[in-house]
Scaffold this motif. Sequence first.
Motif, PDB file in Angstrom:
ATOM      1  N   PHE A   1     -19.759  -3.733 -22.448  1.00  0.00           N
ATOM      2  CA  PHE A   1     -19.826  -4.943 -23.375  1.00  0.00           C
ATOM      3  C   PHE A   1     -19.582  -4.541 -24.940  1.00  0.00           C
ATOM      4  O   PHE A   1     -20.327  -3.928 -25.243  1.00  0.00           O
ATOM      5  CB  PHE A   1     -20.767  -5.917 -23.424  1.00  0.00           C
ATOM      6  CG  PHE A   1     -21.164  -6.228 -21.801  1.00  0.00           C
ATOM      7  CD1 PHE A   1     -21.147  -7.780 -21.601  1.00  0.00           C
ATOM      8  CD2 PHE A   1     -22.034  -5.561 -21.080  1.00  0.00           C
ATOM      9  CE1 PHE A   1     -21.382  -7.911 -20.309  1.00  0.00           C
ATOM     10  CE2 PHE A   1     -22.312  -5.927 -20.044  1.00  0.00           C
ATOM     11  CZ  PHE A   1     -22.028  -7.183 -19.367  1.00  0.00           C
TER      12      PHE A   1
ATOM     13  N   PHE B   1     -19.819 -11.646 -26.162  1.00  0.00           N
ATOM     14  CA  PHE B   1     -20.634 -11.334 -24.840  1.00  0.00           C
ATOM     15  C   PHE B   1     -22.102 -11.356 -25.231  1.00  0.00           C
ATOM     16  O   PHE B   1     -23.034 -11.209 -24.175  1.00  0.00           O
ATOM     17  CB  PHE B   1     -20.230  -9.995 -24.203  1.00  0.00           C
ATOM     18  CG  PHE B   1     -18.930 -10.069 -23.664  1.00  0.00           C
ATOM     19  CD1 PHE B   1     -18.140 -11.142 -23.140  1.00  0.00           C
ATOM     20  CD2 PHE B   1     -18.044  -9.259 -23.965  1.00  0.00           C
ATOM     21  CE1 PHE B   1     -16.954 -11.008 -22.658  1.00  0.00           C
ATOM     22  CE2 PHE B   1     -16.633  -8.979 -23.670  1.00  0.00           C
ATOM     23  CZ  PHE B   1     -16.197 -10.138 -22.893  1.00  0.00           C
ATOM     24  N   VAL B   2     -22.535 -11.519 -26.590  1.00  0.00           N
ATOM     25  CA  VAL B   2     -23.536 -11.565 -26.926  1.00  0.00           C
ATOM     26  C   VAL B   2     -24.464 -12.747 -26.459  1.00  0.00           C
ATOM     27  O   VAL B   2     -24.136 -13.766 -26.399  1.00  0.00           O
ATOM     28  CB  VAL B   2     -23.999 -11.524 -28.543  1.00  0.00           C
ATOM     29  CG1 VAL B   2     -25.453 -11.783 -28.851  1.00  0.00           C
ATOM     30  CG2 VAL B   2     -23.266 -10.217 -29.104  1.00  0.00           C
ATOM     31  N   SER B   3     -25.609 -12.749 -25.519  1.00  0.00           N
ATOM     32  CA  SER B   3     -26.296 -13.586 -24.912  1.00  0.00           C
ATOM     33  C   SER B   3     -27.994 -13.353 -25.213  1.00  0.00           C
ATOM     34  O   SER B   3     -28.282 -12.408 -24.805  1.00  0.00           O
ATOM     35  CB  SER B   3     -26.135 -13.550 -23.393  1.00  0.00           C
ATOM     36  OG  SER B   3     -26.765 -14.554 -22.976  1.00  0.00           O
TER      37      SER B   3
ATOM     38  N   SER C   1     -24.556  -3.228 -23.541  1.00  0.00           N
ATOM     39  CA  SER C   1     -24.643  -3.404 -22.119  1.00  0.00           C
ATOM     40  C   SER C   1     -26.295  -4.002 -21.652  1.00  0.00           C
ATOM     41  O   SER C   1     -26.422  -3.852 -20.663  1.00  0.00           O
ATOM     42  CB  SER C   1     -24.488  -2.151 -21.517  1.00  0.00           C
ATOM     43  OG  SER C   1     -23.158  -1.715 -21.465  1.00  0.00           O
ATOM     44  N   TYR C   2     -26.760  -4.164 -22.920  1.00  0.00           N
ATOM     45  CA  TYR C   2     -28.233  -5.045 -22.399  1.00  0.00           C
ATOM     46  C   TYR C   2     -27.994  -6.256 -21.596  1.00  0.00           C
ATOM     47  O   TYR C   2     -28.759  -6.669 -20.931  1.00  0.00           O
ATOM     48  CB  TYR C   2     -28.884  -5.326 -23.772  1.00  0.00           C
ATOM     49  CG  TYR C   2     -29.569  -3.784 -24.588  1.00  0.00           C
ATOM     50  CD1 TYR C   2     -30.235  -3.168 -23.721  1.00  0.00           C
ATOM     51  CD2 TYR C   2     -29.628  -3.942 -25.840  1.00  0.00           C
ATOM     52  CE1 TYR C   2     -30.741  -1.856 -24.272  1.00  0.00           C
ATOM     53  CE2 TYR C   2     -29.832  -2.802 -26.530  1.00  0.00           C
ATOM     54  CZ  TYR C   2     -30.614  -1.812 -25.977  1.00  0.00           C
ATOM     55  OH  TYR C   2     -31.255  -0.684 -26.417  1.00  0.00           O
ATOM     56  N   ASN C   3     -26.707  -6.737 -21.852  1.00  0.00           N
ATOM     57  CA  ASN C   3     -26.422  -8.005 -21.245  1.00  0.00           C
ATOM     58  C   ASN C   3     -26.244  -7.729 -19.699  1.00  0.00           C
ATOM     59  O   ASN C   3     -26.487  -8.843 -18.990  1.00  0.00           O
ATOM     60  CB  ASN C   3     -24.906  -8.404 -21.548  1.00  0.00           C
ATOM     61  CG  ASN C   3     -24.975  -9.441 -23.120  1.00  0.00           C
ATOM     62  OD1 ASN C   3     -25.344 -10.408 -23.017  1.00  0.00           O
ATOM     63  ND2 ASN C   3     -24.455  -8.434 -24.128  1.00  0.00           N
ATOM     64  N   SER C   4     -26.102  -6.555 -19.221  1.00  0.00           N
ATOM     65  CA  SER C   4     -26.118  -6.261 -17.773  1.00  0.00           C
ATOM     66  C   SER C   4     -27.327  -6.439 -17.035  1.00  0.00           C
ATOM     67  O   SER C   4     -27.478  -6.438 -15.941  1.00  0.00           O
ATOM     68  CB  SER C   4     -25.029  -5.028 -17.595  1.00  0.00           C
ATOM     69  OG  SER C   4     -25.881  -3.958 -17.927  1.00  0.00           O
ATOM     70  N   SER C   5     -28.122  -5.874 -17.931  1.00  0.00           N
ATOM     71  CA  SER C   5     -29.605  -5.916 -17.376  1.00  0.00           C
ATOM     72  C   SER C   5     -29.849  -4.925 -16.564  1.00  0.00           C
ATOM     73  O   SER C   5     -30.501  -5.310 -15.298  1.00  0.00           O
ATOM     74  CB  SER C   5     -29.982  -7.338 -17.040  1.00  0.00           C
ATOM     75  OG  SER C   5     -31.654  -7.308 -16.920  1.00  0.00           O
TER      76      SER C   5
ATOM     77  N   ARG D   1     -29.026 -10.338 -27.120  1.00  0.00           N
ATOM     78  CA  ARG D   1     -28.878  -8.979 -26.199  1.00  0.00           C
ATOM     79  C   ARG D   1     -27.177  -8.523 -26.616  1.00  0.00           C
ATOM     80  O   ARG D   1     -26.501  -9.354 -26.037  1.00  0.00           O
ATOM     81  CB  ARG D   1     -28.992  -9.010 -24.880  1.00  0.00           C
ATOM     82  CG  ARG D   1     -30.529  -9.250 -24.722  1.00  0.00           C
ATOM     83  CD  ARG D   1     -30.847  -9.066 -23.037  1.00  0.00           C
ATOM     84  NE  ARG D   1     -32.281  -8.805 -22.661  1.00  0.00           N
ATOM     85  CZ  ARG D   1     -32.835  -8.669 -21.664  1.00  0.00           C
ATOM     86  NH1 ARG D   1     -31.813  -8.351 -20.480  1.00  0.00           N
ATOM     87  NH2 ARG D   1     -34.096  -8.619 -21.396  1.00  0.00           N
ATOM     88  N   GLU D   2     -27.083  -7.418 -27.046  1.00  0.00           N
ATOM     89  CA  GLU D   2     -25.679  -6.920 -27.315  1.00  0.00           C
ATOM     90  C   GLU D   2     -25.430  -5.662 -26.329  1.00  0.00           C
ATOM     91  O   GLU D   2     -26.345  -5.285 -25.860  1.00  0.00           O
ATOM     92  CB  GLU D   2     -25.920  -6.333 -28.783  1.00  0.00           C
ATOM     93  CG  GLU D   2     -26.051  -7.439 -29.962  1.00  0.00           C
ATOM     94  CD  GLU D   2     -26.070  -6.862 -31.367  1.00  0.00           C
ATOM     95  OE1 GLU D   2     -26.085  -5.443 -31.504  1.00  0.00           O
ATOM     96  OE2 GLU D   2     -25.881  -7.639 -32.149  1.00  0.00           O
TER      97      GLU D   2
END
Length: 590
Positions: free
Chosen positions: A234, A239-241, A247-251, A244-245
């Motif tokens: 990311f 894509f920030v959610s 690849s933290y978004n992919s969890s 979380r910036e």
Amino acid sequence: MLRALCEYYDLLRGRSGSDLPPDGYSVVGNVGWNLVLQEDGTIADILPYTQEVIVGKKIKTVGKSELFPFRNSVSGIAAETIDHREKYLFGMEWDKGSQTLVAGKRAVEAFEKCREVNLAFLEGISDPLAAACCAFLRRWQPERETQNPFLAAMGKAYQGAKFVITLRGAEALPLNRLPSDCEKWERSLLASAEEDPVVGQCAVSGQVGPLARLHDSIAGIKGGLATGTSLVCFNNTAFVSYGREQSYNSSISVESMKKYTKALNYLASSPKHKQILDDMTILFWANAAGEEEPYLDMFSFAMFPSEEALSDEDLKAVFVRLAEGRTSDLTGIDLSTPFYVLGIKPNSSRLAVKIFERNSFGKMMRNVAKHCRNMSFSPEDKQIPLWAIDRALQSPLTKEALDPALQAKLLLAVIKGMPYPQSMLTTAVRRCKIDHDDAQKKFYAVSSTRARIIKACLERKNIISEGEYNMLQENSTNTAYNLGRLFAALEKIQTEALGDINATIKDKYFASACATPYLVFPRLLKLAQPHLAKLDEGNRIYKDKLLQEILSKVGDFPKACDMQQQGMFILGYYQQKQKFYEKKEKGENE
């Protein structure tokens, strides 16, 4: 998919003698050169660092594979610990125009970065080789070494060369395998762990733990970046959610990230697990408790046959055993073993997943066997490789690009036993109608391969039953099929009556007869009468009876034919034409 890759990584880890690299290391393949240093850091020699391997039936000399500290190559200037790349080690590149070494700005910057990173790492290691490497890095000046005799002797082999570094008199122990270096590298890995990691539930394993901010790159993918390409990334603020910036978004946890990237890099670096289909890289593996190689060999040969592989007879014998559910004759094979096929291709700086299929090995191979039956007229026909299907659908003149998604759709249809993509039938029919025969080049618009492709598509669409039209069906009541037979008979009458002519009715009327029979066939039947009159009596009676027999099954001429009917027309034309020449030829030259 990521869960399956993580499971495969765990399976590889549990296998004895696994060549999966240890944590914190990467396997670098095709390392072909040995930079031998004197103790004072000067170059003593540059020697080949190769081995002989058997590829198919030939012996080839290739570079060796070496274990290096983990490589996570990124774009731009980024040196690695114990670098192996020519530009970083020497600060020079090979200029194709002048055929000389050139110390350009970026190459010098790469060397400076390599010097900075590796002097910092080798600092404090008391070993003659480490000391010699430090001395080399300190004294080397790229701008003054463009005429270096050792490097100049390599010539164009310098471009893209990979090196190990050794000491004069101890050439068997390279710097990347030095025990003191490995010990320091492993200590640095422990020290580099994030002090305040982002913790969350992993979307792959379900376990709570540190999440990966960045995911390691995947190398060895056709068309991908030389530095490696990301599968999960990311890099846009959209894509920030929830704060979380990246690849933290992919969890995905650090542990799962390491597992799936290592498994992918292992598969992409292994010739037994990888095939290239057009611009797509196909990776496949078996979750086998025992030896994996028998599964890989059988699948690779069945899907991507080559001259070095088993014979067609061997493959057909395997398919017979698979169809009967017999495993005792398939050494090392358990038909219930899960088997995976992954198709990926680069999309900008990322990897796009085009195919991911999981099934039991037995089910997948039965689907492949069904594909081979669909694509043949008789058991004696050789298997058509996927690349040959692609080539048969191209124009012989322009090599026009096909549907870019066709290969992925075709492969998926084969391994899942689904209908072939509609574009495959459409393209095959169009090429048969548009292309012209060239006897000198042994090219025929309605070739055996194209006819087999059309038959296979019609069988998968249940227009005809499997095996029903493997040979000429003189009793068929299919109107389009009989129109194709009729056109072949009219063409045969013309060529027998007039001999070698510049343009036959096939050259002038085939496309329109195939699509709009109502407008063409009355005219063709009228033109055939003077041709029949030129034949000898016996031949004239035989041909006239053949025309009447076919016409009795046609009835009224259709005003228009859809794509499936046009496919049946071409199939009838091809099989009737082969029937005329079967005594002279056993098959059509491709």
